[in-house]
Design a protein around this motif. Structure first.
Motif, mmCIF file in Angstrom:
data_model
loop_
_atom_site.group_PDB
_atom_site.id
_atom_site.type_symbol
_atom_site.label_atom_id
_atom_site.label_comp_id
_atom_site.label_asym_id
_atom_site.label_seq_id
_atom_site.Cartn_x
_atom_site.Cartn_y
_atom_site.Cartn_z
ATOM 1 N N TYR A 184 1.377 2.483 -3.114
ATOM 2 C CA TYR A 184 0.297 1.613 -3.587
ATOM 3 C C TYR A 184 0.602 0.150 -3.279
ATOM 4 O O TYR A 184 -0.260 -0.580 -2.770
ATOM 5 N N LEU A 185 1.822 -0.272 -3.581
ATOM 6 C CA LEU A 185 2.188 -1.665 -3.310
ATOM 7 C C LEU A 185 2.022 -1.984 -1.833
ATOM 8 O O LEU A 185 1.534 -3.064 -1.466
ATOM 9 N N GLN A 186 2.413 -1.044 -0.988
ATOM 10 C CA GLN A 186 2.268 -1.255 0.448
ATOM 11 C C GLN A 186 0.790 -1.393 0.835
ATOM 12 O O GLN A 186 0.429 -2.269 1.628
ATOM 13 N N SER A 187 -0.060 -0.545 0.280
ATOM 14 C CA SER A 187 -1.485 -0.581 0.621
ATOM 15 C C SER A 187 -2.147 -1.891 0.206
ATOM 16 O O SER A 187 -3.151 -2.301 0.790
ATOM 17 N N GLU A 188 -1.578 -2.536 -0.813
ATOM 18 C CA GLU A 188 -2.136 -3.793 -1.320
ATOM 19 C C GLU A 188 -1.426 -5.015 -0.754
ATOM 20 O O GLU A 188 -1.696 -6.143 -1.188
ATOM 21 N N GLY A 189 -0.524 -4.810 0.191
ATOM 22 C CA GLY A 189 0.196 -5.924 0.787
ATOM 23 C C GLY A 189 1.188 -6.583 -0.148
ATOM 24 O O GLY A 189 1.502 -7.769 0.002
ATOM 25 N N LEU A 190 1.725 -5.809 -1.084
ATOM 26 C CA LEU A 190 2.637 -6.351 -2.097
ATOM 27 C C LEU A 190 4.074 -5.878 -1.900
ATOM 28 O O LEU A 190 4.932 -6.148 -2.732
ATOM 29 N N ALA A 191 4.326 -5.173 -0.798
ATOM 30 C CA ALA A 191 5.635 -4.548 -0.612
ATOM 31 C C ALA A 191 6.459 -5.224 0.479
ATOM 32 O O ALA A 191 7.285 -4.574 1.133
ATOM 33 N N ASP A 192 6.281 -6.519 0.638
ATOM 34 C CA ASP A 192 7.067 -7.214 1.662
ATOM 35 C C ASP A 192 8.555 -7.179 1.339
ATOM 36 O O ASP A 192 9.394 -6.967 2.221
ATOM 37 N N ARG A 193 8.873 -7.401 0.078
ATOM 38 C CA ARG A 193 10.262 -7.454 -0.358
ATOM 39 C C ARG A 193 10.336 -6.754 -1.719
ATOM 40 O O ARG A 193 9.819 -7.267 -2.707
ATOM 41 N N VAL A 194 10.981 -5.603 -1.743
ATOM 42 C CA VAL A 194 10.972 -4.771 -2.944
ATOM 43 C C VAL A 194 12.376 -4.643 -3.516
ATOM 44 O O VAL A 194 13.348 -4.405 -2.784
ATOM 45 N N PHE A 195 12.472 -4.781 -4.838
ATOM 46 C CA PHE A 195 13.729 -4.582 -5.572
ATOM 47 C C PHE A 195 13.535 -3.357 -6.447
ATOM 48 O O PHE A 195 12.569 -3.262 -7.198
ATOM 49 N N GLN A 196 14.473 -2.400 -6.363
ATOM 50 C CA GLN A 196 14.364 -1.185 -7.168
ATOM 51 C C GLN A 196 15.429 -1.142 -8.256
ATOM 52 O O GLN A 196 16.570 -1.558 -8.051
ATOM 53 N N VAL A 197 15.027 -0.617 -9.417
ATOM 54 C CA VAL A 197 15.901 -0.522 -10.585
ATOM 55 C C VAL A 197 15.847 0.912 -11.106
ATOM 56 O O VAL A 197 14.770 1.521 -11.165
ATOM 57 N N GLY A 198 17.005 1.479 -11.485
ATOM 58 C CA GLY A 198 17.010 2.832 -12.023
ATOM 59 C C GLY A 198 18.280 3.141 -12.767
ATOM 60 O O GLY A 198 19.092 2.251 -13.059
ATOM 61 N N LEU A 199 18.475 4.420 -13.083
ATOM 62 C CA LEU A 199 19.656 4.871 -13.810
ATOM 63 C C LEU A 199 20.730 5.343 -12.834
ATOM 64 O O LEU A 199 20.435 6.015 -11.850
ATOM 65 N N ASN A 200 21.976 5.021 -13.145
ATOM 66 C CA ASN A 200 23.092 5.434 -12.316
ATOM 67 C C ASN A 200 23.543 6.831 -12.745
ATOM 68 O O ASN A 200 24.600 7.025 -13.329
ATOM 69 N N THR A 201 22.687 7.823 -12.465
ATOM 70 C CA THR A 201 22.942 9.196 -12.857
ATOM 71 C C THR A 201 22.786 10.107 -11.647
ATOM 72 O O THR A 201 21.829 9.985 -10.886
ATOM 73 N N GLN A 202 23.727 11.011 -11.480
ATOM 74 C CA GLN A 202 23.708 11.914 -10.341
ATOM 75 C C GLN A 202 22.561 12.906 -10.458
ATOM 76 O O GLN A 202 22.319 13.483 -11.506
ATOM 77 N N GLY A 203 21.842 13.089 -9.352
ATOM 78 C CA GLY A 203 20.738 14.022 -9.329
ATOM 79 C C GLY A 203 19.479 13.488 -9.953
ATOM 80 O O GLY A 203 18.464 14.197 -10.028
ATOM 81 N N ASN A 204 19.501 12.236 -10.385
ATOM 82 C CA ASN A 204 18.309 11.626 -10.969
ATOM 83 C C ASN A 204 18.126 10.223 -10.382
ATOM 84 O O ASN A 204 17.340 10.036 -9.450
ATOM 85 N N GLY A 205 18.880 9.254 -10.904
ATOM 86 C CA GLY A 205 18.722 7.891 -10.417
ATOM 87 C C GLY A 205 18.997 7.757 -8.935
ATOM 88 O O GLY A 205 18.258 7.066 -8.207
ATOM 89 N N ASP A 206 20.046 8.426 -8.465
ATOM 90 C CA ASP A 206 20.361 8.337 -7.044
ATOM 91 C C ASP A 206 19.311 9.045 -6.195
ATOM 92 O O ASP A 206 18.980 8.606 -5.092
ATOM 93 N N VAL A 405 -3.964 -2.317 -22.724
ATOM 94 C CA VAL A 405 -4.379 -0.932 -22.477
ATOM 95 C C VAL A 405 -4.266 -0.627 -20.987
ATOM 96 O O VAL A 405 -4.641 -1.446 -20.145
ATOM 97 N N TYR A 406 -3.762 0.558 -20.654
ATOM 98 C CA TYR A 406 -3.714 0.977 -19.260
ATOM 99 C C TYR A 406 -5.115 1.348 -18.773
ATOM 100 O O TYR A 406 -5.841 2.100 -19.444
ATOM 101 N N VAL A 407 -5.499 0.838 -17.619
ATOM 102 C CA VAL A 407 -6.745 1.216 -16.965
ATOM 103 C C VAL A 407 -6.421 1.626 -15.529
ATOM 104 O O VAL A 407 -5.434 1.167 -14.944
ATOM 105 N N GLU A 408 -7.252 2.485 -14.987
ATOM 106 C CA GLU A 408 -6.970 3.008 -13.654
ATOM 107 C C GLU A 408 -7.022 1.909 -12.599
ATOM 108 O O GLU A 408 -7.935 1.099 -12.560
ATOM 109 N N LEU A 409 -6.021 1.923 -11.753
ATOM 110 C CA LEU A 409 -5.908 0.962 -10.662
ATOM 111 C C LEU A 409 -6.185 1.642 -9.330
ATOM 112 O O LEU A 409 -6.787 1.059 -8.424
ATOM 113 N N ALA A 410 -5.744 2.885 -9.190
ATOM 114 C CA ALA A 410 -5.970 3.663 -7.977
ATOM 115 C C ALA A 410 -6.043 5.127 -8.346
ATOM 116 O O ALA A 410 -5.244 5.623 -9.146
ATOM 117 N N GLY A 411 -7.004 5.834 -7.767
ATOM 118 C CA GLY A 411 -7.186 7.252 -8.056
ATOM 119 C C GLY A 411 -6.182 8.126 -7.332
ATOM 120 O O GLY A 411 -5.198 7.643 -6.766
#
Length: 434
Positions: A184-206, A405-411
């Motif tokens: 979605y970010l790519q389709s909206e031109g928002l993915a030029d520079r992306v930082f990802q955050v997650g959990l350092n857990t095997q089989g999940n975050g990685d 409130v969450y509202v739909e951004l993309a179907g």
């Protein structure tokens, strides 16, 4: 940073109060008693919808969920319990009630294995429904496979939940969820520079991070930073400094809702919203999340693996009504609750479509034969089928927060994860979806 194993998580999580301090994001209670709202139970069309209480020999169904230890995914089995209670008030399975219960693995894979072995050894348990273990699909599947026991899992989290022969999740999974946001970010031109955050857990975050990296590499997206944190981390200033230094156009967070809320609270103190598009996987898609994080975060994006919680539609309206009538009033109304409800509904309709005896063997065969199951909660039909991997849900939605409130951004959009290629080919060649 060295990746944390499932066993390592247990000792770390036991020392943290993070999930407690942010428990508003998820329900801590495993009470599945009837404490719902004002919906009249007699108006609900569950199962046979005949308004007659089932009183025959019970049909035993179980589930394993992570409901304590620092992570609470119990909204899935709580919703499954609510639907089964509604079914039992409406004739059950041709007069037989479904006797349902779930057990908490407390984020301990050893306990998950013990619980799975217990269900496997009990021949009176015909199936598992609404499971939501954060860590234990690999050890659980090993026990189920030996016993010919199958699960319609509500919420799969680690990779093993989707790479299992006897486990088929309703949800899309965190990897699909993260890649969907990136698409979605790519389709909206928002993915030029992306930082990802997650959990350092095997089989999940990685696994999730690898999915983001693979999609980014194939689509010319620059991942300017990646931080996988310990599940017990509470000081987010070093992470936020790394985000500042990377100067991203977008941040994708693939953490549980309470952890994400803590990160956002720290980022707000640093006034870091700026020109960054902040987003999160489906773990943040909760009806209350916008109010919890506050108006500063209007515009925050989350993936929704199922239909939006406030949408119209027969199954979505039934889910809301069943939760109001049969679930605790403080039970989350989130995508994981929808998944638990739908797993119970699919299972109920499968049993009602059977003829002859109901046993583990006959139920297992009926479950494996599920195909082309349509629901307004899903973007595409769901199926089971015999395979070593199950990921039928691979089309999702995006939503963003407006006025709390969450509202739909993309179907509905298919997730373009190359790891899904074999699954997509199989479902088409075997006619599992129409």
């Amino acid at each position: 940073m060295k990746a944390i194993t499932a066993r390592g998580i247990l000792s770390l999580v036991a020392a943290t109060a993070l999930a407690v301090s942010l428990s508003a994001c998820v329900s801590e209670s495993t009470d599945t008693g009837n404490a719902g709202g004002n919906t009249e139970k007699s108006d609900l069309a569950c199962g046979l919808a005949n308004g007659e209480a089932a009183s025959g020999a019970p049909i035993k169904v179980g589930a394993i969920a992570t409901a304590s230890g620092g992570v609470d995914f119990s909204s899935s089995p709580i919703a499954a319990q609510a639907y089964f209670d509604c079914v039992n008030d409406n004739g059950g399975i041709n007069g037989r009630p479904i006797e349902y219960s779930y057990q908490d693995d407390a984020l301990d894979p050893t306990k998950t294995a013990q619980l799975a072995a217990g269900y496997a050894a009990d021949d009176s348990v015909v199936a598992l429904v609404g499971d939501a273990t954060f860590i234990g699909c690999d050890v659980a599947n090993a026990e189920y496979a030996k016993a010919g026991l199958y699960s319609i899992t509500g919420v799969g989290v680690p990779q093993a939940c989707f790479n299992s022969s006897n486990i088929a999740p309703i949800n899309a999974g965190p990897r699909n969820s993260a890649i969907s946001i990136l698409q979605y970010l790519q389709s909206e031109g928002l993915a030029d520079r992306v930082f990802q955050v997650g959990l350092n857990t095997q089989g999940n975050g990685d696994w999730v991070a690898a999915g983001i990296d693979e999609y980014a590499a194939a689509n010319g997206i620059d991942i300017v930073g990646s931080e996988l944190s310990d599940p017990t981390e509470s000081n987010w200033l070093p992470l936020l400094q790394k985000i500042k230094d990377a100067n991203p156009t977008a941040v994708i967070i693939a953490d549980p809702g309470p952890i994400t809320a803590a990160i956002l609270a720290a980022a707000e103190q640093q006034d870091m919203r700026g020109d960054i598009t902040w987003s999160c996987t489906a773990s943040c898609y909760d009806a209350q999340f916008g109010q919890q994080i506050g108006s500063y975060w209007d515009g925050f994006i989350a993936n929704s693996e199922l239909e939006l919680v406030d949408a119209d539609g027969t199954d979505n309206e039934l889910w809301k009504s069943v939760m109001d009538a049969y679930a605790p009033s403080d039970a989350p109304r989130d995508t994981f609750s929808q998944a638990g409800f739908l797993s119970a509904k699919i299972f109920t309709e499968t049993l009602l479509g059977m003829s002859g005896d109901i046993s583990r063997d006959t139920v297992s065969q009926a479950m494996l034969g599920i195909s082309n199951y349509s629901s307004d909660l899903l973007c595409a039909p769901w199926y089971y089928g015999e395979a070593d991997a199950h990921n039928a849900n691979h089309a999702t939605r995006e939503a963003h927060i407006q006025d709390g409130v969450y509202v739909e951004l993309a179907g509905c959009e298919n997730v373009n994860d190359p790891s899904l290629d074999e699954i997509v080919q199989r479902e088409q060649s075997e006619g599992l979806v129409g």
